[in-house]
Design a protein around this motif. Structure first.
Motif, PDB file in Angstrom:
ATOM      1  N   ASP A 110      63.599  26.748  55.459  1.00  0.00           N
ATOM      2  CA  ASP A 110      62.072  26.855  55.783  1.00  0.00           C
ATOM      3  C   ASP A 110      61.642  28.419  56.242  1.00  0.00           C
ATOM      4  O   ASP A 110      60.674  28.637  56.558  1.00  0.00           O
ATOM      5  CB  ASP A 110      61.688  26.079  56.977  1.00  0.00           C
ATOM      6  N   GLY A 111      62.440  29.216  56.390  1.00  0.00           N
ATOM      7  CA  GLY A 111      62.404  30.628  56.803  1.00  0.00           C
ATOM      8  C   GLY A 111      62.217  30.764  58.455  1.00  0.00           C
ATOM      9  O   GLY A 111      61.921  31.898  58.857  1.00  0.00           O
ATOM     10  N   GLN A 112      63.102  29.726  59.101  1.00  0.00           N
ATOM     11  CA  GLN A 112      63.079  29.789  60.307  1.00  0.00           C
ATOM     12  C   GLN A 112      64.155  30.495  61.024  1.00  0.00           C
ATOM     13  O   GLN A 112      65.055  30.188  61.478  1.00  0.00           O
ATOM     14  CB  GLN A 112      62.865  28.375  60.868  1.00  0.00           C
ATOM     15  N   ARG A 113      64.214  31.922  60.584  1.00  0.00           N
ATOM     16  CA  ARG A 113      65.186  32.727  60.793  1.00  0.00           C
ATOM     17  C   ARG A 113      64.849  34.083  61.767  1.00  0.00           C
ATOM     18  O   ARG A 113      63.709  34.646  61.463  1.00  0.00           O
ATOM     19  CB  ARG A 113      65.745  33.348  59.388  1.00  0.00           C
ATOM     20  N   GLY A 114      65.779  34.323  62.754  1.00  0.00           N
ATOM     21  CA  GLY A 114      65.130  35.422  63.417  1.00  0.00           C
ATOM     22  C   GLY A 114      66.293  36.513  63.933  1.00  0.00           C
ATOM     23  O   GLY A 114      67.507  36.174  63.443  1.00  0.00           O
ATOM     24  N   PRO A 201      67.717  31.614  48.155  1.00  0.00           N
ATOM     25  CA  PRO A 201      68.765  31.292  49.333  1.00  0.00           C
ATOM     26  C   PRO A 201      69.984  31.817  49.152  1.00  0.00           C
ATOM     27  O   PRO A 201      70.500  32.286  50.149  1.00  0.00           O
ATOM     28  CB  PRO A 201      68.664  29.774  49.010  1.00  0.00           C
ATOM     29  N   GLU A 202      70.305  32.342  47.917  1.00  0.00           N
ATOM     30  CA  GLU A 202      71.656  32.951  47.680  1.00  0.00           C
ATOM     31  C   GLU A 202      71.742  34.294  48.245  1.00  0.00           C
ATOM     32  O   GLU A 202      72.634  34.830  49.038  1.00  0.00           O
ATOM     33  CB  GLU A 202      72.285  33.046  46.410  1.00  0.00           C
ATOM     34  N   CYS A 207      73.116  38.140  53.393  1.00  0.00           N
ATOM     35  CA  CYS A 207      72.837  39.050  54.397  1.00  0.00           C
ATOM     36  C   CYS A 207      74.063  38.743  55.576  1.00  0.00           C
ATOM     37  O   CYS A 207      74.201  39.658  56.389  1.00  0.00           O
ATOM     38  CB  CYS A 207      71.645  38.671  55.033  1.00  0.00           C
ATOM     39  N   LEU A 208      74.644  37.481  55.574  1.00  0.00           N
ATOM     40  CA  LEU A 208      75.736  37.232  56.825  1.00  0.00           C
ATOM     41  C   LEU A 208      76.964  37.572  56.315  1.00  0.00           C
ATOM     42  O   LEU A 208      77.789  37.050  55.651  1.00  0.00           O
ATOM     43  CB  LEU A 208      75.603  35.624  56.943  1.00  0.00           C
TER      44      LEU A 208
END
Length: 240
Positions: A110-114, A201-202, A207-208
């Protein structure tokens, strides 16, 4: 129930060994250039360092889709435990399963990334001795976080909470020993991780990464002696 509680407690203790605190700038005035355009609290003009621990309210950089800008939102470090919102569990999310693990997949997709900017971060192996990692000469680095909003009926309000994303430890940190470290985002990946740039999503998960071949330093923290209280009428035993 007792055994389940002991297992949960042990898992929480182990998760705290990964990274249980870090330092950052109180006002972010020295590092705001990392995150332009940025809107957020700017009342504190001092550049003192502050220490954030589990249960602290973290200044999390998020992308506000409504305004099309980044902003800073205060969020508790640690999702609320299903049976007791006061307990922070979990506090970390493994990058490998971040898109499929039930507790984190919704926030991830859902894009709840910070992002939280830090000056240093701490690691504690099973010995419990804290080690401070200083990431080179950069003013700050960005650690990946996931966040969600939780409706807490007991206090009749919505509580935003976040968890730190972790990846396998690099060669430096693995010497402690520990097998995990925070997910440090490359500057070019910020916009993808936050959701500013459309990505699969991939691509977001890519990024991680474990950061290797960096000029970081790691020092063991000195233990500070706790002051001994003198006995009083209200506390005749003092500090045992």
């Amino acid at each position: 129930d007792t055994r389940s509680g002991m297992i949960a407690s042990e898992k929480f203790r182990e998760s705290c060994l990964v990274c249980g605190k870090f330092t950052a700038m109180a006002s972010w005035s020295q590092v705001v250039a990392f995150s332009q355009p940025l809107i957020g609290p700017t009342e504190d003009k001092s550049d003192r360092e502050v220490t954030f621990r589990v249960m602290s309210n973290l200044p999390v950089i998020v992308f506000n889709r409504g305004t099309g800008k980044r902003q800073v939102v205060a969020m508790r470090w640690g999702f609320p435990h299903p049976k007791d919102w006061r307990r922070p569990q979990p506090i970390h999310a493994r990058a490998e399963g971040i898109d499929t693990t039930r507790a984190f997949a919704g926030a991830f997709h859902d894009g709840q990334r910070g992002i939280v900017l830090v000056k240093t971060f701490n690691e504690a192996p099973e010995s419990g001795v804290q080690h401070t990692i200083t990431p080179g000469d950069a003013p700050a680095i960005g650690i990946a976080f996931l966040w969600r909003q939780f409706e807490i009926a007991e206090i009749a309000r919505i509580m935003p909470a976040s968890v730190m994303v972790t990846v396998p430890a690099n060669r430096l940190i693995a010497t402690l020993p520990t097998d995990r470290m925070p997910a440090i985002l490359a500057a070019d990946d910020w916009s993808v991780w936050l959701g500013e740039d459309p990505a699969s999503p991939e691509r977001v998960k890519a990024c991680l990464k474990t950061v290797e071949d960096v000029r970081w330093t790691m020092t063991e923290e000195e233990k500070t002696a706790r002051p001994r209280r003198k006995p009083t009428k209200s506390d005749p035993g003092g500090l045992f």
